[in-house]
Design an enzyme around this catalytic site. Sequence first.
Site, PDB file in Angstrom:
ATOM      1  N   GLU A  29      -9.075   4.759   6.498  1.00 21.81           N
ATOM      2  CA  GLU A  29      -8.218   5.103   7.631  1.00 21.81           C
ATOM      3  C   GLU A  29      -8.968   5.812   8.756  1.00 21.81           C
ATOM      4  O   GLU A  29      -8.748   5.527   9.935  1.00 21.81           O
ATOM      5  CB  GLU A  29      -7.028   5.944   7.155  1.00 21.81           C
ATOM      6  CG  GLU A  29      -6.095   5.204   6.192  1.00 21.81           C
ATOM      7  CD  GLU A  29      -5.592   3.879   6.729  1.00 21.81           C
ATOM      8  OE1 GLU A  29      -5.722   3.620   7.945  1.00 21.81           O
ATOM      9  OE2 GLU A  29      -5.075   3.075   5.931  1.00 21.81           O
TER      10      GLU A  29
ATOM     11  N   HIS B  16      -6.873  -1.394  15.120  1.00 25.16           N
ATOM     12  CA  HIS B  16      -6.979  -0.632  13.873  1.00 25.16           C
ATOM     13  C   HIS B  16      -6.804  -1.557  12.656  1.00 25.16           C
ATOM     14  O   HIS B  16      -7.617  -1.553  11.732  1.00 25.16           O
ATOM     15  CB  HIS B  16      -5.915   0.473  13.880  1.00 25.16           C
ATOM     16  CG  HIS B  16      -5.839   1.283  12.623  1.00 25.16           C
ATOM     17  ND1 HIS B  16      -6.237   2.603  12.565  1.00 25.16           N
ATOM     18  CD2 HIS B  16      -5.404   0.977  11.373  1.00 25.16           C
ATOM     19  CE1 HIS B  16      -6.054   3.061  11.340  1.00 25.16           C
ATOM     20  NE2 HIS B  16      -5.541   2.091  10.598  1.00 25.16           N
ATOM     21  N   GLU B  17      -5.750  -2.345  12.675  1.00 24.35           N
ATOM     22  CA  GLU B  17      -5.482  -3.194  11.502  1.00 24.35           C
ATOM     23  C   GLU B  17      -6.555  -4.261  11.337  1.00 24.35           C
ATOM     24  O   GLU B  17      -6.914  -4.619  10.221  1.00 24.35           O
ATOM     25  CB  GLU B  17      -4.087  -3.832  11.593  1.00 24.35           C
ATOM     26  CG  GLU B  17      -2.922  -2.844  11.754  1.00 24.35           C
ATOM     27  CD  GLU B  17      -2.952  -1.678  10.774  1.00 24.35           C
ATOM     28  OE1 GLU B  17      -3.484  -1.845   9.661  1.00 24.35           O
ATOM     29  OE2 GLU B  17      -2.449  -0.584  11.128  1.00 24.35           O
TER      30      GLU B  17
ATOM     31  N   GLU C   7       0.841  -1.188   0.000  1.00 28.96           N
ATOM     32  CA  GLU C   7       0.000   0.000   0.000  1.00 28.96           C
ATOM     33  C   GLU C   7       0.888   1.255   0.000  1.00 28.96           C
ATOM     34  O   GLU C   7       1.902   1.259   0.694  1.00 28.96           O
ATOM     35  CB  GLU C   7      -0.905   0.042   1.235  1.00 28.96           C
ATOM     36  CG  GLU C   7      -1.998   1.089   1.058  1.00 28.96           C
ATOM     37  CD  GLU C   7      -2.901   1.278   2.274  1.00 28.96           C
ATOM     38  OE1 GLU C   7      -2.594   0.754   3.366  1.00 28.96           O
ATOM     39  OE2 GLU C   7      -3.893   1.982   2.127  1.00 28.96           O
TER      40      GLU C   7
ATOM     41  N   GLY D  96       3.463   2.206  10.980  1.00 29.74           N
ATOM     42  CA  GLY D  96       3.267   1.509  12.252  1.00 29.74           C
ATOM     43  C   GLY D  96       2.872   0.071  11.996  1.00 29.74           C
ATOM     44  O   GLY D  96       3.382  -0.860  12.639  1.00 29.74           O
ATOM     45  N   ALA D  97       1.971  -0.110  11.048  1.00 25.33           N
ATOM     46  CA  ALA D  97       1.498  -1.450  10.717  1.00 25.33           C
ATOM     47  C   ALA D  97       0.776  -1.420   9.386  1.00 25.33           C
ATOM     48  O   ALA D  97       0.417  -0.353   8.898  1.00 25.33           O
ATOM     49  CB  ALA D  97       0.551  -1.953  11.797  1.00 25.33           C
ATOM     50  N   MET D  98       0.555  -2.605   8.808  1.00 23.94           N
ATOM     51  CA  MET D  98      -0.139  -2.686   7.511  1.00 23.94           C
ATOM     52  C   MET D  98      -1.093  -3.865   7.533  1.00 23.94           C
ATOM     53  O   MET D  98      -0.713  -4.976   7.877  1.00 23.94           O
ATOM     54  CB  MET D  98       0.914  -2.837   6.403  1.00 23.94           C
ATOM     55  CG  MET D  98       0.333  -3.053   5.031  1.00 23.94           C
ATOM     56  SD  MET D  98      -0.659  -1.615   4.488  1.00 23.94           S
ATOM     57  CE  MET D  98      -1.883  -2.454   3.482  1.00 23.94           C
ATOM     58  N   GLU D  99      -2.332  -3.570   7.109  1.00 23.30           N
ATOM     59  CA  GLU D  99      -3.429  -4.524   7.284  1.00 23.30           C
ATOM     60  C   GLU D  99      -3.536  -5.606   6.220  1.00 23.30           C
ATOM     61  O   GLU D  99      -4.639  -6.117   5.987  1.00 23.30           O
ATOM     62  CB  GLU D  99      -4.737  -3.736   7.304  1.00 23.30           C
ATOM     63  CG  GLU D  99      -5.157  -3.113   5.944  1.00 23.30           C
ATOM     64  CD  GLU D  99      -4.679  -1.684   5.721  1.00 23.30           C
ATOM     65  OE1 GLU D  99      -3.672  -1.308   6.347  1.00 23.30           O
ATOM     66  OE2 GLU D  99      -5.294  -0.962   4.929  1.00 23.30           O
ATOM     67  N   ASN D 100      -2.431  -6.029   5.568  1.00 21.49           N
ATOM     68  CA  ASN D 100      -2.528  -7.052   4.530  1.00 21.49           C
ATOM     69  C   ASN D 100      -3.533  -8.130   4.925  1.00 21.49           C
ATOM     70  O   ASN D 100      -3.527  -8.598   6.063  1.00 21.49           O
ATOM     71  CB  ASN D 100      -1.163  -7.721   4.326  1.00 21.49           C
ATOM     72  CG  ASN D 100      -0.054  -6.724   4.194  1.00 21.49           C
ATOM     73  OD1 ASN D 100      -0.062  -5.914   3.305  1.00 21.49           O
ATOM     74  ND2 ASN D 100       0.888  -6.752   5.129  1.00 21.49           N
TER      75      ASN D 100
END
Length: 920
Positions: free
Chosen positions: A361, A338-339, A169, A302-306
């Site tokens: 988001e 969040h993710e 992303e 911070g993080a990625m929601e794959n």
Amino acid sequence: MTSCGAFYKERKRSKVKQAKQVMAETQKPELQQFKGQPRLPKFIAPKRYDLKLRPDLFACKFTGTVDIDIDVTAETRFIVLNAADLSIDDGSVCFKTRQSDKEVYHPSEVILVEEDEILVLAFDGFLPIGEGILGIGFSGTLNDQMKGFYRSTYEHNGEKKNMAVTQFEPADARRCFPCWDEPAIKATFKIALEVPSELIALSNMPVIQEKLDGQLKMVSFQESPIMSTYLVAVVVGLFDYIEDLTLNGTKVRVYCQIGKTNQGKFALDVAVRTLDLYENYFSMPYSLPKLDMIAIPDFAFGAMENYGLVTYRETALLYDDQHSAAANKQRVAIVVAHELAHQWFGNLVTMEWWTHLWLNEGFATWVSYLATDCLFPEWKIWTQFLDQTTQGLRLDGLAESHAIEVEINHAHEIDEIFDAISYKKGASVIRMLQSYLGAECFQRSLASYIERYAFSNAKTEDLWTVLEEESGEPVTMLMNSWTKQKGYPVVTVKINDNNLEFEQSQFLSSGLLGDGQWIVPITLCGGSYVTRKNFLLQTKSDRLEISELVGSSNEILTEEWNQGEGDEKIPECFWYKINVDQTGFYRVKYDDQLTAGLRYAIEARCLSATDKFGILDDSYALCMACKQTFSSLLSLMDAYREELDYTVLSCLITICSEIANIAADATPESSGDIKQFFINLLQFPAGKLGWQPNSGESHLDALLRGELLTALALFGHDITLTEAVRRFYTFVDDRNTSQLPPDTRKAAYVAVMQTVTTSNRSGYESLLKVYRETDLSQEKVRILSSLASCPDPDIVLEALNFLLSSEVRSQDVVHGLAGISREGRESAWRWLKDNWDHILKTWGSGFLIARFISAIVSPFCSNKKAEEVEEFFASRMKPSIARTLKQSIERVWINAKWVQSIKSEKCLGEVAKELAHRKY
Ligand code: BES
Ligand code: ZN
């Protein structure tokens, strides 16, 4: 430059040549139609990707093949898809029709258009309409840029190792394999990875087969449901894991470096409970067979929601019982929540285009608070949410802000909108809407939205339509005023005879007038919250009759006043608070009479923490915009001297720190008194908490202790400094001492840095020693974020240079830029200029580059400086820094104007002296 980086650069150069050459040679004028377009042409749709990747972790390269089932819907001689930084094996490219494998087409030209990141395959004849398979072989580099397919490093048994990770992303799947890289072009993915047999290979779906082949193994994953390319993920490396099951039987795992699984337990527990909660809240089961979460040592965000394989920075996933602070724990919970929210909102239902990014988001941010509140009600996370709203308001108070919905015409423009507007203003306007429509109606509508758009895409207006259908309220009209124009209103409230008069105008921190107008959900309360009134302010101004309001609560008000303070007269206790609980995204300016009433209400403890926060923060913003005097702000702050709520105090501390910076320029003769006043304010709560945790104390007290002690150290409170330094050295001698609990470490580090000078460097050296010896990322971050707080400019310079050394991962540099001391501002600016080329080379391709500018430029407060900054960047402008630079310079103008206004204030000195010497 690492060997990987060098290779990458070299290859890129040769590819540029190759692409240019092909472009020059091509005779096809039709090609022009595909260039400079924001979106791919629609005449071909991919249905299924069969993707094989072979990462080489030693050489930092990869090769791959992809077979894409495509649907040709109109006659064409071209296939246009995305690709970037890849070498395409021209000979491998072929198109076969589905009907009969014998019909094979090879392109006559394979053209990579570098600036548009597209791959154009030109055929001599028309391709037949219908289904076919497009096969492409390609290769690339495992880069060091934390995007696309990249390498991250870690140590195992003292040996440095590489892992391969993806971050796609917003638009970097095209850097790993050729694809239709747009969120609305969904397809299924069948992925296989060829990797060394001792490593773990992960992807979105569970493994269905592992075939050993000598030293290598081919790991095949189950085919995914249809999904967007930006959510595809792959990770290859050495990991341990722990696992658990949700109530529905979904297997959830946390992967981390070997030996660190204990630190994954908290996140695992949060994840399992949050998945259960979301299944219920959205009335829709989690859509994949498993969920993996993994800590990556080098990670841009911070993080990625794959989908099914969420990647995290270590600090956002791992929690160490012994050495992590309460703030770290809360961060882990919020990020996980969040993710996981994205697994529904984003992954199952995806934004149609990046213009609607905020929907992903802003929504995930809002829901993460909802989940965290259910899991940890004692954290009072909705009160803490105000910090999000405030940050949204601060950015959106700039003329250089942007609307929540932004037109996006090129992939490069997407990075810029991952900001406080999309996240924080986005989440805040969702909260405003939820509170207007009611929690139940809101949840019901969301469930039907998710059901309607599952495995598909939606636009902002699609959500409004569903909410409008369910609620019968004019949601689209209301929300358009918040998402389609930038900025927000300040609502001025006055008492006039028997009326409360309301007037809205656009709030700008510069004090200038904007011409925006909104539909503002006004909420009002008074008298122990008994009086309540809600209405929509749809025009510039409106009024309410007070007699209607007072009737219900007058008696209660009088009673309460009498109980509190004896039998004084009534007027002051007529308090009205607008924007109850701060659920609205606007500011309020009260007239003098209403202000006096609110001050009374604060001191008489009539108000909730959220409302006290709002009054303080609005007052601060109005003061900065020169709409209110500095003295009146200081005297309002004095009303918070007995405050104990974490969020309110945290806001007070932020305001104190920012004012201390401004006051030192605006009124140097009073700045000592002002600091002393701040120390007085903070000493009351700090004295209650002390340094050691009380047994069974709350999470919020632990958070508060850290922030109070850090602020006292920064304001130079002697007793705090001495105690901090003593405790620090006990800790240096014994890292397991109970004398310096994790919540107080940042305070101790900052205190130590206040004592460091070029001739007395021992504190700095000791901190670096702790930095080098810890393997906990959160500890490293705490130290990095303390170093530049030193008042000695030469030490600040040294600390900033340390950030550029190989000892600091490039992802962590932003922490070191936070909290640069006022005295170090000039050296930081010089450092930025001196190192700009290097900084641009290292961070220029990501969004971290913007942080260098905002952190170093924004604190300045003179017009001369603003001009100097403009001049320096005039010849160094890049699209990736343009917006942040403008915003930072605007902040400098605003600060400068504020300084001038404070300078002209009479009696400020006396007010400051009075406050500094007041005994509480
Ligand atoms: N989707 C984002 C990650 C992302 C950000 C990808 C920017 C591409 C560009 C992810 O869901 C996210 O929002 N992460 C946040 C953490 C969150 C708790 C606010 C982050 O990385 O800061
Ligand atoms: Zn997100």
